[in-house]
Design a protein around this motif. Structure first.
Motif, PDB file in Angstrom:
ATOM      1  N   SER A   1       0.866  -1.363  -0.132  1.00 23.24           N
ATOM      2  CA  SER A   1      -0.008   0.378   0.093  1.00 23.24           C
ATOM      3  C   SER A   1       0.882   1.054   0.243  1.00 23.24           C
ATOM      4  O   SER A   1       2.161   1.653   0.656  1.00 23.24           O
ATOM      5  N   LEU A   2       0.659   2.007  -1.312  1.00 24.88           N
ATOM      6  CA  LEU A   2       1.845   3.535  -1.200  1.00 24.88           C
ATOM      7  C   LEU A   2       0.822   4.487  -0.064  1.00 24.88           C
ATOM      8  O   LEU A   2      -0.555   4.403   0.329  1.00 24.88           O
ATOM      9  N   LEU A   3       1.424   5.163   0.975  1.00 22.45           N
ATOM     10  CA  LEU A   3       1.141   6.085   1.972  1.00 22.45           C
ATOM     11  C   LEU A   3       0.335   7.212   0.881  1.00 22.45           C
ATOM     12  O   LEU A   3      -0.417   7.729   1.463  1.00 22.45           O
ATOM     13  N   SER A   4       0.993   7.441  -0.491  1.00 24.88           N
ATOM     14  CA  SER A   4       0.316   8.900  -1.003  1.00 24.88           C
ATOM     15  C   SER A   4      -0.472   8.452  -1.836  1.00 24.88           C
ATOM     16  O   SER A   4      -1.242   9.588  -1.838  1.00 24.88           O
ATOM     17  N   ASP A   5      -1.331   7.035  -2.752  1.00 24.27           N
ATOM     18  CA  ASP A   5      -1.762   7.167  -3.631  1.00 24.27           C
ATOM     19  C   ASP A   5      -2.430   5.966  -3.050  1.00 24.27           C
ATOM     20  O   ASP A   5      -1.691   4.468  -3.711  1.00 24.27           O
ATOM     21  N   HIS A   6      -3.691   5.585  -2.899  1.00 23.01           N
ATOM     22  CA  HIS A   6      -3.923   4.415  -2.404  1.00 23.01           C
ATOM     23  C   HIS A   6      -4.793   3.190  -3.583  1.00 23.01           C
ATOM     24  O   HIS A   6      -5.057   2.643  -4.002  1.00 23.01           O
ATOM     25  N   THR A   7      -4.772   4.281  -5.360  1.00 20.07           N
ATOM     26  CA  THR A   7      -5.443   3.473  -5.822  1.00 20.07           C
ATOM     27  C   THR A   7      -4.294   2.686  -6.470  1.00 20.07           C
ATOM     28  O   THR A   7      -4.432   1.799  -7.583  1.00 20.07           O
ATOM     29  N   LYS A   8      -2.980   2.840  -6.095  1.00 20.59           N
ATOM     30  CA  LYS A   8      -2.603   1.655  -6.860  1.00 20.59           C
ATOM     31  C   LYS A   8      -1.723   0.746  -5.720  1.00 20.59           C
ATOM     32  O   LYS A   8      -0.974  -0.018  -5.559  1.00 20.59           O
ATOM     33  N   ASP A   9      -2.479   0.610  -4.698  1.00 22.39           N
ATOM     34  CA  ASP A   9      -2.533  -0.675  -4.144  1.00 22.39           C
ATOM     35  C   ASP A   9      -2.008  -1.790  -4.163  1.00 22.39           C
ATOM     36  O   ASP A   9      -3.182  -2.235  -5.317  1.00 22.39           O
ATOM     37  N   ILE A  10      -1.776  -2.882  -3.908  1.00 25.26           N
ATOM     38  CA  ILE A  10      -1.627  -4.453  -4.888  1.00 25.26           C
ATOM     39  C   ILE A  10      -2.325  -5.304  -4.084  1.00 25.26           C
ATOM     40  O   ILE A  10      -1.505  -5.323  -2.167  1.00 25.26           O
ATOM     41  N   GLY A  11      -3.277  -6.423  -4.224  1.00 28.21           N
ATOM     42  CA  GLY A  11      -3.159  -7.055  -2.910  1.00 28.21           C
ATOM     43  C   GLY A  11      -2.962  -8.471  -3.717  1.00 28.21           C
ATOM     44  O   GLY A  11      -3.441  -8.771  -5.248  1.00 28.21           O
TER      45      GLY A  11
END
Length: 579
Positions: free
Chosen positions: A366-376
């Motif tokens: 999870s990116l702290l600045s942009d959660h649209t790029k979070d990967i699971g």
């Protein structure tokens, strides 16, 4: 699309790295040296260490018994009749392995123990130290074959009749010279004349054992027990026979009965090694896993191209009648992320050489600045694992993956994933993997075929080299995209150096060659990518179940499509818990 491809490949690589972590060994505290006196062709014993503290060797043995190498050594000991035990050595105590029967066994033992103990000594004669007192020399010789400290029976043995004495001595000499078939034949003739003699029956059993006729050996040992039910040595020999026949429960029962008796410490340690090997054989369910908590810093989280403008020949300006120029609108941005992973492994032992495996992986970033790029990621791989001839391991595996971008499903795939490992030697392992998968994106459906080859070589007790190569092809089944159909070649080389038992450094370089098969409609040519990566890993073993790692990676992605060229630096720190 390039962002998603890069993020997915990077994180699957991280998961694979987590699953391959091995538990560290602890450093043996050596406090004295040993003088080697050579009087035979190969070492008769190995001294793992000498310790100044009175209980130093015992404490080191207890620690070693918790190490996975001890279980491997136990199995080797049961097949070759040696023992690991503690004993006095002058003013010190020593951790010793003996007796060693030949050079091949010696080399196998050394390959196992050298990475675990610093300062392993080999002794070829009965004399360990020239300053040893005569009394200590006698004690050393008496321990040369530890299990022989227990006589065949505990009653007064009946010696053969005088007219049979020469035949008995000849048969025993043949046994000592390893002429087991001739020894058995002669002992059997003596047995026909004197069926109640425990010595004849005992050596008849030992000869049959060395000829791998374990059932016949049991029959002979049981006759000894009929004469003397308290003959502990014969009980132990029967237990060894049951072990070789893979009747582990019977062997375990006899060993547990025998270990309660009053016997030398080194013999009890030999029994404990058998029991350790039996436990590893009869246990049917094995669980293991790891958990990872980490942070990651990336200098180019969007994989922004190096150029600020691009000339696009596939789009012509209607005014100038020239290819248009487009500005690079991707944001140049660094980012900090936290990441977590858990790996769960279960193995069910169906038979000695057949296991059923289930491996399960969860990963998130999870990116702290942009959660649209979070990967699971969720990954599941069941396998039927079979060992052939003790050297070849084949996992007939399946593989299922599902990946999310933010909260939306991004990719799913499934396929077959058979893996082969071949133990070429004690220092070299060869591996090969074939993969066939179907991949489903919201913009495409494709099939993947991949062939992987791995070579691991333990150059020394502190250095291991790994060579890896992959041939990969992806073919689209349903898509309008031009960057799906591709062939790829991946080559990687790494060297792992154990600077000390708790600290390991691993540099790695790898190269990707990715030619695409379809023409790009904007640039009017087929895309050709090359990627170079340099990685450096430092792993510190805080405890046997807790590791800390620091990784640096530089990526240089080169392409004949300017909008796909980029480079980046990334640093990752992880805490890894093993269970």
């Amino acid at each position: 699309m390039k962002l998603l491809f890069f993020l997915i490949s990077m994180h699957v690589f991280l998961i694979a790295s987590v699953k391959d972590i091995e538990k560290p060994s602890q450093k043996a505290m050596q406090t004295s040296s040993v003088e080697i006196v050579s009087t035979s062709k190969y070492p008769k014993r190995i001294i793992l260490g000498a310790y100044s503290l009175k209980n130093g060797a015992s404490e080191e043995l207890k620690r070693f018994q918790k190490d996975e190498t001890y279980a491997k050594l136990s199995i080797l000991a049961t097949k070759n009749d040696f023992v690991i035990y503690t004993r006095p050595l002058g003013k010190h105590t020593a951790l010793v392995i003996e007796p060693i029967k030949n050079q091949e066994i010696y080399q196998e033992i050394m390959n196992l123990v050298k990475p675990k103990f610093k300062g392993v000594y080999s002794v070829k004669s009965d004399v360990i130290n020239k300053t040893t007192q005569p009394k200590e020399e006698e004690e050393e010789k008496s321990l040369e074959v530890p299990v022989a400290a227990i006589p065949a029976t505990e009653t007064q043995l009946v010696m053969p009749q005088e007219d049979q004495k020469s035949s008995y001595d000849k048969a025993k000499l043949l046994f000592e010279e390893k002429e087991y078939q001739q020894a058995y034949n002669l002992f059997y003739k003596l047995f026909e004349k004197n069926m109640q003699d425990p010595n004849i029956n005992f050596y008849l059993g030992r000869s049959a054992y060395m000829l791998n006729d374990f059932e016949l050996a049991i029959t002979a040992y049981e006759r000894v027990l009929m004469i003397d039910p308290n003959a502990i040595r014969s009980k132990l020999e029967i237990a060894k026979c049951y072990f070789e026949l893979k009747e582990y429960k019977k062997a375990q029962t006899l060993f547990l009965e025998a270990i309660k008796e009053n016997m030398p410490v080194n013999v009890k340690q030999n029994i404990e090694m058998y029991l350790s090997a039996i436990n590893s054989k009869i246990q049917t369910n094995f669980f293991s896993g790891s958990a990872v908590l980490g942070i990651n810093y990336d200098t180019n989280i969007n994989n922004r191209a190096n150029n600020d403008t691009f000339t696009i020949p596939g789009i012509i300006d209607s005014v100038t009648n020239q290819p248009i120029k487009a500005a690079n609108s991707t944001k140049d941005e660094a980012g900090l992320a936290h990441q977590e992973a858990i790996s769960l492994n279960h193995m069910y032992s169906f038979a000695d050489d057949v296991n059923i495996k289930n491996d399960f992986v969860l990963f998130s970033k999870s990116l702290l600045s942009d959660h649209t790029k979070d990967i699971g990621l969720i990954q599941y791989s069941p396998a039927l694992s079979v060992v052939y001839n003790g050297k070849i391991l084949i996992d007939y595996a399946l593989l299922f993956d599902k990946i999310w971008l933010s909260t939306k499903p991004l990719l799913s795939d499934y396929g077959i994933y058979p893996k082969i490992k071949y133990m070429y030697s004690t220092s070299t392992i060869l591996g090969a993997t074939f993969k066939y998968q179907k991949k489903f994106l919201d913009t495409s459906i494709s099939e993947i075929e991949a062939l992987e080859f791995t070579l691991n070589n333990m150059y020394s007790k502190d250095i291991m080299f790994t060579f890896y190569t992959q041939l990969y092809t992806e073919k689209k089944l349903s898509s309008n995209l031009t960057n799906v159909n591709q062939d790829m070649l991946n080559i990687a080389l790494s060297a792992s150096y154990k600077y000390m038992p708790t600290l390991t450094f691993t540099p790695k370089i790898q190269w990707f060659d990715k030619p695409y098969k379809d023409e790009d409609p904007f640039y009017l040519k087929k895309q050709q990518d090359n990627e170079y990566q340099f990685l450096f890993n430092t792993t510190y073993s805080y405890t046997k179940s807790m590791l800390m790692s620091l990784d640096y990676m530089y990526t240089d992605h080169i392409s004949n499509i300017p909008s796909w060229e980029f480079n980046k630096h990334a640093v990752t720190a992880n805490v890894i818990l093993l269970f």
